[in-house]
Design an enzyme around this catalytic site. Structure first.
Site, PDB file in Angstrom:
ATOM      1  N   CYS A 114       0.801  -1.231   0.000  1.00 15.48           N
ATOM      2  CA  CYS A 114       0.000   0.000   0.000  1.00 15.48           C
ATOM      3  C   CYS A 114       0.827   1.271   0.000  1.00 15.48           C
ATOM      4  CB  CYS A 114      -0.936   0.010   1.212  1.00 15.48           C
ATOM      5  SG  CYS A 114      -2.113  -1.345   1.234  1.00 15.48           S
ATOM      6  N   HIS A 370      -8.891   3.481  -2.331  1.00 14.37           N
ATOM      7  CA  HIS A 370      -7.494   3.107  -2.081  1.00 14.37           C
ATOM      8  C   HIS A 370      -6.941   2.278  -3.238  1.00 14.37           C
ATOM      9  CE1 HIS A 370      -3.868   1.729  -0.356  1.00 14.37           C
ATOM     10  NE2 HIS A 370      -4.319   0.735   0.379  1.00 14.37           N
ATOM     11  N   CYS A 400       0.141   2.029   6.194  1.00 17.87           N
ATOM     12  CA  CYS A 400       0.369   0.664   6.654  1.00 17.87           C
ATOM     13  C   CYS A 400       0.820  -0.147   5.440  1.00 17.87           C
ATOM     14  CB  CYS A 400      -0.887   0.061   7.256  1.00 17.87           C
ATOM     15  SG  CYS A 400      -2.298  -0.010   6.143  1.00 17.87           S
ATOM     16  N   GLY A 402       1.208  -4.162   3.901  1.00 13.68           N
ATOM     17  CA  GLY A 402       0.870  -5.568   4.052  1.00 13.68           C
ATOM     18  C   GLY A 402       2.064  -6.389   4.510  1.00 13.68           C
TER      19      GLY A 402
END
Length: 415
Positions: A114, A370, A400, A402
């Site tokens: 992300c 997103h 954040c 993954g």
């Protein structure tokens, strides 16, 4: 709170303070001279549902080239974040050439889940700081209509059996969201209240025209129910749901009942298509070429944590970054934290004791969407636009990542 604010003011005024140094101007500063993005559209249903990744990147890069007086031949490298397309590097190279950048400009893509868009910006910034290149373009692009980040098969059995945390890397994001909610005693009510606020802020920002200076219009084709393609020009984000309330969100059923009952389609980030881009160079180069300076890249960092609660990465990356630069959250004017799930956004807000008015003032990924490889760059584009509007100075963006990581970066408004 008053004591914290007084401390912040003293830092602003103290000669030689970290904050003072951060806002000083040096010829070697890495600066942004253009920051734009496409509208964000609903995956598989919206304006980019029939648009290829390479066309999306081409259309945005064409806008980048046309919106600056910079000679395209001066651009030496172009790097975009992308998560779901293994051929993205080929596509970016073709897109950059089609958009009018000469073959002397290199191109590559990067995948840090992300935070890929933010990673691309940091990589170009670091290349410039090391004098590897003078001018670069960085950003991110994702077509979630076409791809996603779901694993197709389990990891090797020996890898999985060697470490519980290695096995936890297999947990889908919805599962990790439920882990966060359960481990830290978050309630469905506070998650829905947070998400409703995200939608309401985004709705207000869109109605007020606050997104207008960051979004560039993109003309593409959309197939109708009859299969016929129709040309459209996209100008606005599609995921914002006017009139959203916490009560309404509370009626949505759990998205992952096999793992928990907190996460829903209303309090998690939307599946979205879109792209973002910025131009970076040294301050001395921008001055020499007569380019506008929008913001200054101060620095970035990454930090790791347990994969099973991967969403709370900003809660470890942000304190690390602030410590590196010897400032506090009281010194930061706007904080853009990715709303992958309301669970992680609420946890990070509470854990960091973050003033909610500073956080995602135009809404976040729950309301805007997103696109995985895009959001890290989109936050920079949106955050700098908000600083220009409010005439505030310091921006912090954080993602954040993954498999259990966080990334954060600091910026100074100069527009």
């Amino acid at each position: 709170m008053a004591v914290e604010r007084i401390g912040s003011i003293i830092k602003h005024l103290a000669p030689g303070s970290s904050l003072n140094q951060m806002q000083s101007k040096n010829p070697d500063d890495i600066v942004i001279t253009l920051a734009v993005r496409t509208p964000l559209t609903r995956a598989r249903k919206g304006g980019f549902k029939d648009t290829s990744l390479e066309y999306m990147m081409y259309a945005l890069l064409k806008q980048v080239r046309e919106r600056t007086s910079l000679d395209p031949a001066l651009v030496e490298d172009i790097c975009f974040g992308n998560v779901s397309d293994g051929k993205a590097a080929y596509k970016l190279r073709a897109a950059s050439l089609a958009a009018g950048f000469p073959n002397t400009a290199a191109a590559s893509t990067v995948n840090r889940f992300c935070s890929s868009g933010l990673k691309a910006i940091a990589d170009i910034a670091h290349s410039i700081s090391q004098n590897s290149i003078e001018i670069g373009i960085a950003g991110g692009a994702e077509s979630m209509s076409i791809g996603g980040d779901r694993l197709e098969a389990p990891f090797d059995a020996d890898v999985l059996s060697a470490s519980q945390e290695a096995e936890d890397c297999m947990q889908p994001m919805g599962w990790t969201s439920e882990n966060v909610g359960r481990d830290f005693n978050l309630s469905r009510k506070e998650l829905d209240e947070y998400s409703a606020e995200s939608f309401q802020r985004a709705e207000s920002a869109q109605k007020a025209g606050w997104f207008d200076d960051e979004i560039v219009p993109i003309t593409t084709k959309v197939k109708g129910p009859d299969g016929e393609a129709k040309e459209v020009t996209l100008t606005q984000d599609e995921g914002i749901r006017p009139g959203t309330t916490a009560e309404g969100l509370g009626k949505i059923r759990a998205a992952f009942p096999q793992w928990g009952n907190l996460t829903t389609g209303g309090n998690a980030s939307q599946v979205t298509d879109g792209a973002s881009a910025v131009i970076l160079m040294k301050r001395s180069t921008a001055v020499k070429l007569g380019q506008p300076i929008l913001g200054k890249y101060v620095g970035s960092t990454v930090a790791g944590l347990a994969p099973r609660i991967m969403g709370i990465g900003p809660s470890v990356a942000i304190p690390k970054l602030l410590s590196i630069h010897n400032i506090s959250l009281a010194d930061v004017d706007v904080v853009e934290i990715n709303e992958a799930f309301a669970t992680m956004a609420v946890y990070c807000r509470n854990k960091l004791e973050l003033d909610w008015q500073k956080m995602n003032p135009r809404g976040g990924a729950i309301a805007l969407g997103h696109p995985l490889g895009t959001t890290g760059a989109r936050q920079v584009v949106t955050g700098l636009s908000e600083l220009r509007r409010t005439k505030k100075k310091i921006l912090l963006t954080s993602m954040c990542i993954g498999t259990g990581m966080g990334m954060a970066a600091l910026w100074v408004n100069e527009a």
